[in-house]
Scaffold this motif. Sequence first.
Motif, PDB file in Angstrom:
ATOM      1  N   ASP A  30      -4.969 -16.034   2.565  1.00 11.51           N
ATOM      2  CA  ASP A  30      -5.623 -16.375   1.298  1.00 11.51           C
ATOM      3  C   ASP A  30      -6.461 -17.644   1.429  1.00 11.51           C
ATOM      4  O   ASP A  30      -7.577 -17.722   0.918  1.00 11.51           O
ATOM      5  N   GLN A  31      -5.945 -18.633   2.139  1.00 13.39           N
ATOM      6  CA  GLN A  31      -6.676 -19.882   2.337  1.00 13.39           C
ATOM      7  C   GLN A  31      -7.926 -19.661   3.170  1.00 13.39           C
ATOM      8  O   GLN A  31      -8.980 -20.248   2.904  1.00 13.39           O
ATOM      9  N   LEU A  32      -7.824 -18.804   4.185  1.00 12.85           N
ATOM     10  CA  LEU A  32      -8.977 -18.529   5.052  1.00 12.85           C
ATOM     11  C   LEU A  32     -10.084 -17.794   4.299  1.00 12.85           C
ATOM     12  O   LEU A  32     -11.260 -17.970   4.610  1.00 12.85           O
ATOM     13  N   LYS A  33      -9.706 -16.989   3.324  1.00 13.04           N
ATOM     14  CA  LYS A  33     -10.719 -16.308   2.511  1.00 13.04           C
ATOM     15  C   LYS A  33     -11.526 -17.316   1.701  1.00 13.04           C
ATOM     16  O   LYS A  33     -12.710 -17.114   1.456  1.00 13.04           O
ATOM     17  N   GLN A  34     -10.894 -18.408   1.296  1.00 10.79           N
ATOM     18  CA  GLN A  34     -11.563 -19.460   0.531  1.00 10.79           C
ATOM     19  C   GLN A  34     -12.392 -20.368   1.438  1.00 10.79           C
ATOM     20  O   GLN A  34     -13.481 -20.794   1.069  1.00 10.79           O
ATOM     21  N   ASN A  35     -11.850 -20.697   2.623  1.00  6.48           N
ATOM     22  CA  ASN A  35     -12.510 -21.620   3.547  1.00  6.48           C
ATOM     23  C   ASN A  35     -12.010 -21.341   4.963  1.00  6.48           C
ATOM     24  O   ASN A  35     -10.895 -21.727   5.300  1.00  6.48           O
TER      25      ASN A  35
END
Length: 68
Positions: free
Chosen positions: A24-29
């Motif tokens: 989820d974090q990688l999808k944001q940044n």
Amino acid sequence: MAIEIGQRVKVRRIRERVPGNIVDQLKQNPFGTVKGFKMVDGSGVGFIVQLDNKAATWFFEDELEVSR
């Protein structure tokens, strides 16, 4: 180009072993900084990446690209 400690990298793909919260974090940044190395598969090398939100996990070299 070889990946080195301290370099900014972009996570360009991920495998199933990455926890859902990191996905989820990688999808944001998808950017982070290489903080170290990890021996994997008995002969390969992985890279410990600290994401911009301070979470960290490791990736295989083919999952990363050096950020320009």
